[in-house]
Design an enzyme around this catalytic site. Structure first.
Site, PDB file in Angstrom:
ATOM      1  N   LYS A 113       0.815  -1.209   0.000  1.00 38.92           N
ATOM      2  CA  LYS A 113       0.000   0.000   0.000  1.00 38.92           C
ATOM      3  C   LYS A 113       0.854   1.268   0.000  1.00 38.92           C
ATOM      4  CE  LYS A 113      -4.226  -2.133   1.387  1.00 38.92           C
ATOM      5  NZ  LYS A 113      -3.764  -3.528   1.455  1.00 38.92           N
TER       6      LYS A 113
HETATM    7  C1  LIG Z   1      -4.388  -4.576   0.711  1.00 38.46           C
HETATM    8  C2  LIG Z   1      -3.590  -5.824   0.540  1.00 38.46           C
HETATM    9  C3  LIG Z   1      -3.933  -6.800  -0.426  1.00 38.46           C
HETATM   10  C4  LIG Z   1      -5.168  -6.674  -1.299  1.00 38.46           C
HETATM   11  O1  LIG Z   1      -5.040  -5.685  -2.295  1.00 38.46           O
HETATM   12  P1  LIG Z   1      -6.340  -5.138  -3.057  1.00 38.46           P
HETATM   13  O2  LIG Z   1      -5.851  -4.010  -3.878  1.00 38.46           O
HETATM   14  O3  LIG Z   1      -7.288  -4.706  -1.975  1.00 38.46           O
HETATM   15  O4  LIG Z   1      -6.884  -6.255  -3.864  1.00 38.46           O
HETATM   16  C5  LIG Z   1      -3.120  -7.902  -0.554  1.00 38.46           C
HETATM   17  N1  LIG Z   1      -2.040  -8.079   0.237  1.00 38.46           N
HETATM   18  C6  LIG Z   1      -1.684  -7.185   1.177  1.00 38.46           C
HETATM   19  C7  LIG Z   1      -0.498  -7.461   2.037  1.00 38.46           C
HETATM   20  C8  LIG Z   1      -2.429  -6.020   1.359  1.00 38.46           C
HETATM   21  O5  LIG Z   1      -2.077  -5.131   2.306  1.00 38.46           O
END
Ligand SMILES: *Cc1c(COP(=O)(O)O)cnc(C)c1O
Length: 499
Positions: A113
């Protein structure tokens, strides 16, 4: 380039307006009206550039109301000056046999993120200025872990912004909790609430949509904005790393320019994999986009059958960032598959709201399946995959990445498709020490607290934990408030010094 809404295709707004608003008033999500065409010549040029410069090239195609100078400044602020522990920002690691792992977790909070939330504050504050919104921006976040910390790191001490994060007091890992409660910065607040993630989320939504609260904020010079993954400003930076991974694969000799690749994405809210779809639609040579889910496998079923049905049990898994039954960004994909017709979208998403279920038409399903494949696995398989890759390939994956690896192994076995493949790796294994350690040690963990587990995982695997995580040990939390759900508004006013 203008943007329209998935529920009102007559809307035409600028990217700055789309980013400031976050969500359309009709309840829809913003989508670019046309897509830039990116040919191999363009991608070839990207190959010679570093990540920041690649980002400027891609972002300038989508954010046409931003100047090049602005985008150079923002990408430098987000990805430059040691913010990411890898010089390449998000390196691609080859584990052999055509399999490449795109490590998206080298940023300040060790989860993917950061790739978007490091640049979002620049995009958001600049967007607000462009549309003459001179209010202080107040970001409210409800988090089940990763988003909250990444948003705090992104917005800390950003002029003109305030951020307040709510997390469920017993719903995040000890590491995630400490990451948030020790957060530095003058404009940040963190607060635990008594309840689960849904309570936090509903509380935030209620505050967002309360007209009285909005009025009070307005009178005091503040306006709410959102940093969640439906904001276009979070999605667009993610398109960059699919092109970047492709270029790095060319540069490493894994593929030739123009060869197709598969991308496997561990999916929750469908943001990350949707960015891959945008890259594909713009011209990235893609064979398949493989959507990987954990035991919460709504998307696996949907991509296989065209029926989306959230009426099912919810599982708490060892890949918690994918524990989700409503993947908001799917709406954007369907809108594009319907050639920007908003009528079926309104129909399906009303059904989803009313009955938790909808079915897309056969032609849309067929279109989706030309590029998307899907699969899922449970916790036991996730852990077995961590062990397998560690022992056979000396690669230590976190639980989310392991879901993608398992789904890919199954896909390759079933289809015999040997196209060179990129796995999106979304978190450092040290963010989920307990599950990863259980996997590599068959459940025989010696340590009984988070930091001893981190040390044990370093010892057992020979890998070094990111120092942002190991250095949390011994830090004293700054934020210790635990409030009832109905006290959340008071926390917001308190942080903003509104009486
Ligand atoms: C948020 C997240 C995801 C999922 O990603 P999306 O864009 O919501 O599909 C997968 N793995 C981790 C570690 C995350 O923090």
């Amino acid at each position: 380039m203008k943007y329209t809404s998935t529920r009102n295709n007559r809307l035409h707004i600028s990217s700055a307006e789309a980013i400031t608003k976050g969500i359309s008033e009709d309840g829809g999500l913003f989508v670019p009206e046309t897509l830039p065409k990116i040919n191999l010549e363009f991608i070839d040029k990207l190959c010679a550039l570093d990540y920041q410069a690649r980002a400027v090239e891609i972002l300038s195609l989508f954010l046409t109301d931003f100047s090049r100078e602005e985008l150079v400044e923002y990408t430098k602020g987000a990805y430059g000056s040691g913010k990411f522990s890898s010089e390449k920002t998000c390196p691609v690691v080859s584990v052999g046999d055509g399999l490449n792992i795109l490590e998206l977790w080298k940023g300040p909070t060790c989860a993917f993120k950061d790739m978007a939330l490091q640049i979002l504050p620049y995009l958001l504050t600049a967007s607000a200025k462009k549309i003459d919104n001179d209010k202080q921006i107040v970001i409210l976040v409800a988090t089940s872990g990763d988003t909250g910390k990444a948003a705090l790191e992104g917005f800390k001490d950003v002029e003109g912004t305030n951020i307040l994060v709510f997390f469920p007091s017993d719903g995040v890992s000890p590491m995630q909790k400490l990451q948030m409660t020790t957060q530095e910065g003058e404009n940040v607040g963190v607060c635990a609430i008594k309840g689960n993630f849904d309570d936090a989320q509903n509380g935030v939504k209620a505050i967002f949509t309360d007209t009285e609260i909005k009025k009070t904020l307005d009178e005091n010079g503040y306006a709410f904005s959102s940093a969640n993954s439906i904001n276009w400003g979070r999605l667009v930076p993610q398109i960059v790393y699919y092109f970047s991974a492709y270029c790095d694969s060319v540069n490493a000799g894994e593929i030739k320019m123009g060869d197709k690749m598969n991308f496997v994405v561990p999916t929750g809210n469908f943001g990350n994999i949707l960015a891959a779809y945008f890259a594909y639609r713009c011209g990235l040579p893609v064979n398949k986009l493989i959507c990987a889910s954990n035991a919460n496998n709504v998307l696996t079923d949907f991509i296989e059958t065209g029926v989306y049905d959230r009426n099912r049990s919810f599982f708490t898994t060892c890949s918690p960032s994918m524990d989700i039954l409503i993947s908001s960004n799917l709406e954007r994909l369907l809108f594009m598959l319907c050639d920007y017709d908003d009528a079926p979208i309104k129909d399906w998403f009303t059904k989803l709201k009313d009955s938790g279920k909808y079915e897309i038409t056969g032609d849309v399903l067929a279109k989706m399946q030309t590029v998307f494949a899907s699969g899922c696995c449970d916790d036991e398989e996730t852990k077995a995959t961590i062990k397998k890759y560690f022992e056979n390939k000396n690669y230590l994956a976190d639980t989310h990445t392991a879901v993608a690896l398992k789904v890919y192994d199954d896909y390759r076995e079933k289809t015999g498709d040997n196209t060179p493949t990129v796995i999106a790796s979304t978190a450092s294994p040290f963010k989920f020490c307990k599950a990863v350690l259980e996997a590599v040690k068959n459940g025989n963990i010696e340590a009984d607290n988070e930091f001893d587990m981190l040390k044990e995982l370093e010892r057992v695997t020979g890998n070094v934990a990111p120092k942002q995580l190991s250095e949390l040990k011994g830090k004293t939390p700054r934020f210790t408030d635990v409030v009832e759900k109905n006290e959340m508004t008071d926390m917001v006013f308190g942080q903003l010094n509104i009486k």
